[in-house]
Design an enzyme around this catalytic site. Structure first.
Site, PDB file in Angstrom:
ATOM      1  CG  HIS A 193      -1.138  -0.886   1.324  1.00 50.04           C
ATOM      2  ND1 HIS A 193      -3.170  -1.345   0.482  1.00 50.04           N
ATOM      3  CD2 HIS A 193      -1.790  -2.824   1.904  1.00 50.04           C
ATOM      4  CE1 HIS A 193      -3.462  -2.593   1.354  1.00 50.04           C
ATOM      5  NE2 HIS A 193      -2.877  -2.885   2.145  1.00 50.04           N
TER       6      HIS A 193
ATOM      7  CB  THR B 268      15.145  -1.076   9.969  1.00 45.86           C
ATOM      8  OG1 THR B 268      15.998  -0.720  10.894  1.00 45.86           O
ATOM      9  CG2 THR B 268      13.597  -1.366  10.415  1.00 45.86           C
TER      10      THR B 268
ATOM     11  NE  ARG C  30      19.095   0.665  18.395  1.00 41.79           N
ATOM     12  CZ  ARG C  30      19.137   1.565  17.575  1.00 41.79           C
ATOM     13  NH1 ARG C  30      20.509   1.997  17.025  1.00 41.79           N
ATOM     14  NH2 ARG C  30      18.375   3.126  17.549  1.00 41.79           N
TER      15      ARG C  30
END
Length: 241
Positions: A158, A212, A227
């Site tokens: 989307h 990410t 991390r």
């Protein structure tokens, strides 16, 4: 009708209604006695029959059907629990000696100008309820392990702009990213990897993490966002990728 009768009996003020509801409840909860030697034998017979039937379906039906969708013909593929759900345009290549759960969804971006490509290396294990969303390209190296409920999100499905979402428009090109998972990586249960990420060889990502950004080779990583927690004592060839 039966549900309405059940509600009336359950909330009845009369002794007859309450007694009838209690009788029906006891009937619903009726259990036969367990005879362990007998029922244990039936249980093992059940496993034998269902296991044999499942093996026949895997060998004669699910595996050939799935291989027909691949761009190559891998050897020693162990496909279990049915066939993965394949959605959208996809070019899939797979190495030898892979194990893949049928409870896996693999989706290709429909609005791409190129055919999305998923490349899976040798000796890869993809466990149940994995979701692999291929935007342009996802690379999974050799000896990679994807535990249960891992998600590789190469495209979101989307757009960011609300009015565009309401119109049913697709995501924009800048929301799409390749995912590169190098050799010997282990993604633990519930890990999500976002588009545009490379995970270095031999790295382990802890349960429930969201990746990410790139992770270097040979480390333990975790968290949201993931991390580096510590370096792993790996052979030099793994750390060098």
């Amino acid at each position: 009708m039966l549900d309405a009768l059940k509600v009336r009996l359950k909330n009845s003020d009369s002794s007859f209604g309450r007694a009838t509801f209690a009788i029906l409840k006891s009937i619903r909860s009726f259990e036969i006695p367990v005879i362990k030697p007998f029922h244990g034998l039936i249980y093992h017979l059940h496993l034998l029959i269902t296991g044999f039937a499942g093996s026949l379906c895997r060998i004669l039906y699910w595996t050939p059907l799935f291989k027909s969708r691949l761009a190559n013909t891998p050897g020693k593929l162990y496909l279990y629990s049915g066939m993965p759900l394949l959605l959208g345009p996809l070019k899939i290549t797979m190495g030898d000696h892979c194990r893949l759960s049928g409870h896996t969804t693999i989706s290709g971006r429909t609005s791409s100008t190129i055919k999305p490509q998923l490349n899976i290396g040798n000796n890869v294990g993809i466990s149940w309820q994995n979701e692999i969303f291929v935007g342009d390209r996802i690379e999974i190296g050799n000896n990679v392990r994807l535990a249960v409920k891992v998600r590789l999100v190469g495209y979101p499905g989307h757009p960011v702009e609300p009015a565009a979402r309401a119109r049913g428009e697709a995501e924009s090109d800048d929301q799409v990213g390749n995912i590169i998972i190098e050799d010997d990586v282990w993604l633990a249960a519930g890990v999500t990897v976002m588009g545009g990420v490379t995970i270095g060889a031999g790295t382990i990502v802890a349960t429930g993490s969201v990746v990410t950004r790139d992770l270097p080779p040979g480390v333990l990583a975790g968290g949201i966002p993931a991390r580096v927690i510590k370096s792993l004592d790996l052979p030099a060839e793994n750390k060098n990728g």
